[in-house]
Motif scaffolding. Structure first.
Motif, PDB file in Angstrom:
ATOM      1  N   ASP A 285      -0.027  13.147 -12.174  1.00 20.81           N
ATOM      2  CA  ASP A 285       0.233  12.147 -13.209  1.00 20.81           C
ATOM      3  C   ASP A 285       1.405  11.255 -12.800  1.00 20.81           C
ATOM      4  OD1 ASP A 285      -1.776  13.208 -14.772  1.00 20.81           O
ATOM      5  OD2 ASP A 285      -0.425  14.297 -16.123  1.00 20.81           O
ATOM      6  N   ALA A 286       2.483  11.873 -12.286  1.00 25.15           N
ATOM      7  CA  ALA A 286       3.670  11.106 -11.894  1.00 25.15           C
ATOM      8  C   ALA A 286       3.368  10.194 -10.715  1.00 25.15           C
ATOM      9  CB  ALA A 286       4.819  12.057 -11.556  1.00 25.15           C
ATOM     10  N   ALA A 287       2.562  10.676  -9.766  1.00 27.35           N
ATOM     11  CA  ALA A 287       2.215   9.852  -8.616  1.00 27.35           C
ATOM     12  C   ALA A 287       1.393   8.641  -9.038  1.00 27.35           C
ATOM     13  CB  ALA A 287       1.440  10.688  -7.598  1.00 27.35           C
ATOM     14  N   ILE A 288       0.419   8.846  -9.902  1.00 28.49           N
ATOM     15  CA  ILE A 288      -0.408   7.727 -10.360  1.00 28.49           C
ATOM     16  C   ILE A 288       0.405   6.788 -11.248  1.00 28.49           C
ATOM     17  CG2 ILE A 288      -2.412   7.140 -11.790  1.00 28.49           C
ATOM     18  CD1 ILE A 288      -3.833   9.533 -10.536  1.00 28.49           C
ATOM     19  N   ALA A 289       1.335   7.321 -12.023  1.00 29.14           N
ATOM     20  CA  ALA A 289       2.215   6.471 -12.826  1.00 29.14           C
ATOM     21  C   ALA A 289       3.067   5.570 -11.929  1.00 29.14           C
ATOM     22  CB  ALA A 289       3.099   7.327 -13.724  1.00 29.14           C
ATOM     23  N   TYR A 290       3.515   6.104 -10.793  1.00 27.93           N
ATOM     24  CA  TYR A 290       4.283   5.280  -9.842  1.00 27.93           C
ATOM     25  C   TYR A 290       3.431   4.115  -9.353  1.00 27.93           C
ATOM     26  CZ  TYR A 290       6.830   3.815  -5.697  1.00 27.93           C
ATOM     27  OH  TYR A 290       7.500   3.050  -4.764  1.00 27.93           O
ATOM     28  N   ILE A 291       2.188   4.397  -8.997  1.00 24.96           N
ATOM     29  CA  ILE A 291       1.301   3.329  -8.527  1.00 24.96           C
ATOM     30  C   ILE A 291       1.097   2.288  -9.624  1.00 24.96           C
ATOM     31  CG2 ILE A 291      -1.064   2.848  -7.752  1.00 24.96           C
ATOM     32  CD1 ILE A 291      -1.029   5.731  -6.534  1.00 24.96           C
ATOM     33  N   ALA A 292       0.879   2.756 -10.841  1.00 28.48           N
ATOM     34  CA  ALA A 292       0.646   1.834 -11.957  1.00 28.48           C
ATOM     35  C   ALA A 292       1.860   0.957 -12.238  1.00 28.48           C
ATOM     36  CB  ALA A 292       0.264   2.626 -13.208  1.00 28.48           C
ATOM     37  N   ALA A 293       3.041   1.496 -11.969  1.00 27.62           N
ATOM     38  CA  ALA A 293       4.280   0.760 -12.268  1.00 27.62           C
ATOM     39  C   ALA A 293       4.668  -0.228 -11.180  1.00 27.62           C
ATOM     40  CB  ALA A 293       5.419   1.752 -12.492  1.00 27.62           C
ATOM     41  N   HIS A 294       3.977  -0.216 -10.039  1.00 26.88           N
ATOM     42  CA  HIS A 294       4.334  -1.086  -8.908  1.00 26.88           C
ATOM     43  C   HIS A 294       3.162  -2.014  -8.622  1.00 26.88           C
ATOM     44  CE1 HIS A 294       7.474   1.919  -8.525  1.00 26.88           C
ATOM     45  NE2 HIS A 294       8.114   1.077  -7.735  1.00 26.88           N
ATOM     46  N   ASP A 295       3.234  -3.208  -9.223  1.00 28.45           N
ATOM     47  CA  ASP A 295       2.086  -4.109  -9.154  1.00 28.45           C
ATOM     48  C   ASP A 295       1.914  -4.756  -7.788  1.00 28.45           C
ATOM     49  OD1 ASP A 295       4.134  -5.972  -9.211  1.00 28.45           O
ATOM     50  OD2 ASP A 295       3.583  -6.796 -11.165  1.00 28.45           O
ATOM     51  N   GLU A 296       2.823  -4.479  -6.847  1.00 26.74           N
ATOM     52  CA  GLU A 296       2.627  -4.951  -5.477  1.00 26.74           C
ATOM     53  C   GLU A 296       1.632  -4.071  -4.717  1.00 26.74           C
ATOM     54  OE1 GLU A 296       6.231  -2.136  -5.024  1.00 26.74           O
ATOM     55  OE2 GLU A 296       5.223  -3.356  -6.559  1.00 26.74           O
ATOM     56  N   VAL A 297       1.340  -2.897  -5.254  1.00 27.22           N
ATOM     57  CA  VAL A 297       0.452  -1.954  -4.563  1.00 27.22           C
ATOM     58  C   VAL A 297      -1.000  -2.383  -4.778  1.00 27.22           C
ATOM     59  CG1 VAL A 297      -0.361   0.423  -4.418  1.00 27.22           C
ATOM     60  CG2 VAL A 297       2.078  -0.049  -4.740  1.00 27.22           C
TER      61      VAL A 297
ATOM     62  N   ARG B 260       0.826  -1.198   0.000  1.00 24.59           N
ATOM     63  CA  ARG B 260       0.000   0.000   0.000  1.00 24.59           C
ATOM     64  C   ARG B 260       0.863   1.252   0.000  1.00 24.59           C
ATOM     65  NH1 ARG B 260       0.131  -2.899   4.468  1.00 24.59           N
ATOM     66  NH2 ARG B 260       0.246  -1.996   6.560  1.00 24.59           N
ATOM     67  N   VAL B 261       0.281   2.293  -0.543  1.00 29.74           N
ATOM     68  CA  VAL B 261       0.957   3.594  -0.592  1.00 29.74           C
ATOM     69  C   VAL B 261       0.009   4.675  -0.101  1.00 29.74           C
ATOM     70  CG1 VAL B 261       2.430   2.959  -2.548  1.00 29.74           C
ATOM     71  CG2 VAL B 261       0.245   4.119  -2.974  1.00 29.74           C
ATOM     72  N   LEU B 262       0.594   5.750   0.414  1.00 27.82           N
ATOM     73  CA  LEU B 262      -0.155   6.972   0.658  1.00 27.82           C
ATOM     74  C   LEU B 262      -0.093   7.832  -0.597  1.00 27.82           C
ATOM     75  CD1 LEU B 262       1.155   8.089   4.187  1.00 27.82           C
ATOM     76  CD2 LEU B 262      -0.725   6.532   3.657  1.00 27.82           C
TER      77      LEU B 262
ATOM     78  N   ALA C  18      -8.642   2.244 -12.906  1.00 28.16           N
ATOM     79  CA  ALA C  18      -8.143   1.704 -14.168  1.00 28.16           C
ATOM     80  C   ALA C  18      -6.839   0.936 -14.005  1.00 28.16           C
ATOM     81  CB  ALA C  18      -7.959   2.846 -15.168  1.00 28.16           C
ATOM     82  N   ILE C  19      -6.258   0.923 -12.802  1.00 25.61           N
ATOM     83  CA  ILE C  19      -5.002   0.192 -12.558  1.00 25.61           C
ATOM     84  C   ILE C  19      -5.370  -1.192 -12.040  1.00 25.61           C
ATOM     85  CG2 ILE C  19      -2.842   0.166 -11.272  1.00 25.61           C
ATOM     86  CD1 ILE C  19      -3.052   3.227 -11.078  1.00 25.61           C
ATOM     87  N   PRO C  20      -5.132  -2.244 -12.798  1.00 22.72           N
ATOM     88  CA  PRO C  20      -5.680  -3.564 -12.452  1.00 22.72           C
ATOM     89  C   PRO C  20      -5.282  -4.092 -11.082  1.00 22.72           C
ATOM     90  CG  PRO C  20      -4.870  -3.552 -14.711  1.00 22.72           C
ATOM     91  CD  PRO C  20      -4.428  -2.267 -14.094  1.00 22.72           C
ATOM     92  N   HIS C  21      -4.056  -3.807 -10.620  1.00 19.68           N
ATOM     93  CA  HIS C  21      -3.624  -4.394  -9.350  1.00 19.68           C
ATOM     94  C   HIS C  21      -4.093  -3.605  -8.129  1.00 19.68           C
ATOM     95  CE1 HIS C  21      -0.197  -1.818 -10.784  1.00 19.68           C
ATOM     96  NE2 HIS C  21      -0.273  -1.358  -9.543  1.00 19.68           N
ATOM     97  N   VAL C  22      -4.682  -2.447  -8.312  1.00 19.03           N
ATOM     98  CA  VAL C  22      -5.238  -1.691  -7.175  1.00 19.03           C
ATOM     99  C   VAL C  22      -6.623  -2.246  -6.860  1.00 19.03           C
ATOM    100  CG1 VAL C  22      -6.047   0.553  -6.362  1.00 19.03           C
ATOM    101  CG2 VAL C  22      -3.915   0.388  -7.666  1.00 19.03           C
ATOM    102  N   GLY C  23      -6.801  -2.712  -5.622  1.00 16.72           N
ATOM    103  CA  GLY C  23      -8.073  -3.288  -5.225  1.00 16.72           C
ATOM    104  C   GLY C  23      -8.864  -2.428  -4.255  1.00 16.72           C
ATOM    105  N   ILE C  24      -8.151  -1.585  -3.490  1.00 15.85           N
ATOM    106  CA  ILE C  24      -8.783  -0.786  -2.437  1.00 15.85           C
ATOM    107  C   ILE C  24      -8.306   0.656  -2.547  1.00 15.85           C
ATOM    108  CG2 ILE C  24      -9.027  -0.438   0.070  1.00 15.85           C
ATOM    109  CD1 ILE C  24     -10.360  -2.975  -0.823  1.00 15.85           C
ATOM    110  N   VAL C  25      -9.253   1.581  -2.423  1.00 17.14           N
ATOM    111  CA  VAL C  25      -8.927   2.999  -2.265  1.00 17.14           C
ATOM    112  C   VAL C  25      -9.500   3.419  -0.913  1.00 17.14           C
ATOM    113  CG1 VAL C  25      -9.174   5.333  -3.158  1.00 17.14           C
ATOM    114  CG2 VAL C  25      -8.995   3.405  -4.750  1.00 17.14           C
ATOM    115  N   ARG C  26      -8.622   3.921  -0.048  1.00 16.68           N
ATOM    116  CA  ARG C  26      -9.030   4.302   1.305  1.00 16.68           C
ATOM    117  C   ARG C  26      -8.839   5.808   1.470  1.00 16.68           C
ATOM    118  NH1 ARG C  26      -5.664   2.679   6.608  1.00 16.68           N
ATOM    119  NH2 ARG C  26      -5.106   0.890   5.307  1.00 16.68           N
ATOM    120  N   PHE C  27      -9.829   6.455   2.084  1.00 14.53           N
ATOM    121  CA  PHE C  27      -9.788   7.901   2.309  1.00 14.53           C
ATOM    122  C   PHE C  27      -9.647   8.163   3.802  1.00 14.53           C
ATOM    123  CE2 PHE C  27     -12.219   7.031  -1.468  1.00 14.53           C
ATOM    124  CZ  PHE C  27     -11.737   7.946  -2.384  1.00 14.53           C
ATOM    125  N   HIS C  28      -8.615   8.904   4.186  1.00 14.75           N
ATOM    126  CA  HIS C  28      -8.435   9.320   5.578  1.00 14.75           C
ATOM    127  C   HIS C  28      -8.947  10.749   5.705  1.00 14.75           C
ATOM    128  CE1 HIS C  28      -5.171   6.285   7.073  1.00 14.75           C
ATOM    129  NE2 HIS C  28      -6.186   5.696   6.468  1.00 14.75           N
TER     130      HIS C  28
END
Length: 363
Positions: free
Chosen positions: A143-155, A108-110, A182-192
């Motif tokens: 864009d760069a932050a979301i690209a990082y998430i898309a590039a790390h399939d462990e997230v 997971r990432v913030l 739209a990022i296949p490996h992202v399963g959960i979005v959590r809002f704090h």
């Protein structure tokens, strides 16, 4: 003493009363003494100030120990830095490979899209980083932050925090959720967020719809520290989220003079559960600069959790945690109920201190 609490209806954004964002505004609203103005201005020069109409309406100005005022109205204690306090007490910096991203845990990432909040808690662990004028991600940075998430399939999980992500417009929130969806490996979005309790008028049908993706599951982590925050207006905002199918957890900070007693914690956690919010974390106060007057000892926190364990429903039991300074993650500060008895069995201590033998039958 009975406290008259305003219960505003849901109003269009243009009609809502603006937060108090200055020291002079606090004095004008009767939330601080005029004699304290020079001190308040010194505090505000270092740490942002904002009190929403919702929170101001909960404060009893005749009570010098009001638990809501203590959370949001500055005091001179904030000008005192004690040994060990840090600019970045939980160590976000070393784990930020891209602006707006903190990748401390493997799966997971913030995502810190915004660094402003509707209110500024006087104990905030990011108080050095948030406030008016703080940087918010621009288009290229997002864009760069979301690209990082898309590039790390462990997230698998993306946690929108900040700042408070629900201060963003529904359009911007929907755009972020759609892109994460739209990022296949992202399963959960959590809002704090604090918004449902501190600015519940923001929780409009449009905002609720914006939080939901087509594929990903959205969760919301609500920050609430005292049962007084959970008035009718806040509960109605929470209900709009829950009724839309968004599950809610809560996090509470253990704060001296606000909630560091069994009665207040019990009433707070029960109020959350009745609002259909599951208490998740009770945080030991972080070592943020100028917050020493809020921190209890860990021994005190463990004693409070032990007292809750004996007589309060399991639904109302959060995990008491410490976020280890330096970015080493959260650990539970649990009491020890189990000890080996020396003969291959165990001695179990019940919540009231009774000790009981327990033997395992293992094939």
């Amino acid at each position: 003493m009975a406290i008259a609490v305003r219960q505003p209806s849901i109003l269009p954004a243009n009609d809502r009363k603006q937060p108090i964002r200055s020291s002079s505004g606090l004095v004008e609203a009767g939330l601080a003494d005029a004699a304290a103005l020079p001190m308040l201005e010194r505090v505000a020069a270092s740490f942002a100030v904002s009190v929403t109409d919702q929170m101001a309406g909960l404060i009893d100005p005749t009570d010098p120990h009001d638990p809501v005022a203590r959370q949001f109205v500055p005091t001179g204690d904030e000008l005192v830095t004690t040994p060990g306090e840090l600019d970045d007490p939980i160590g976000d910096g070393p784990y930020s490979p891209v602006k707006g991203i903190v990748h401390r845990y493997h799966d997971r990432v913030l995502l810190k899209a915004v660094n402003v909040c509707p209110v500024y808690c006087r104990f905030c662990f990011r108080r050095e980083m948030v406030g008016p004028g703080s940087e918010t991600l621009d288009g290229a940075e997002l864009d760069a932050a979301i690209a990082y998430i898309a590039a790390h399939d462990e997230v698998w999980e993306v946690i929108l925090t900040g700042g408070d992500p629900l201060i963003l417009s529904p359009r911007r929130l929907a755009d972020i959720v759609t892109r994460l969806d739209a990022i296949p490996h992202v399963g959960i979005v959590r809002f704090h967020t604090r918004v449902p309790v501190v600015d519940p008028d923001r929780v409009t049908p449009e905002l609720v719809a914006a939080l939901k993706g087509r594929r990903v599951t959205s969760w919301l982590m609500l920050h609430a520290n005292h049962w007084r925050e959970l008035n009718d207006t806040a509960r109605a905002a929470i209900a709009r989220l829950v009724d839309a199918g968004i599950p809610l957890l809560s996090q509470t900070v253990l704060l001296k003079g606000v909630n560091d007693d069994v009665e207040t914690l019990t009433r707070t956690f029960r109020a959350l559960v009745q609002a259909r919010v599951k208490p998740h974390y009770l945080h030991q106060g972080d070592l943020a600069k100028g917050t020493g007057h809020f921190r209890t000892t860990i021994q005190r926190g463990r004693a409070l959790m032990k007292a809750l364990r004996g007589d309060v429903s399991g639904l109302c039991q959060p995990t008491y945690v410490l976020d280890i300074p330096g970015g080493h993650g959260k650990v539970p500060l649990t009491a020890d109920y189990l000890a080996p008895d020396g003969d291959g069995g165990w001695t179990v201590t019940d919540p009231r201190g009774g000790r009981h033998a327990y033997s395992e039958e293992v094939e």
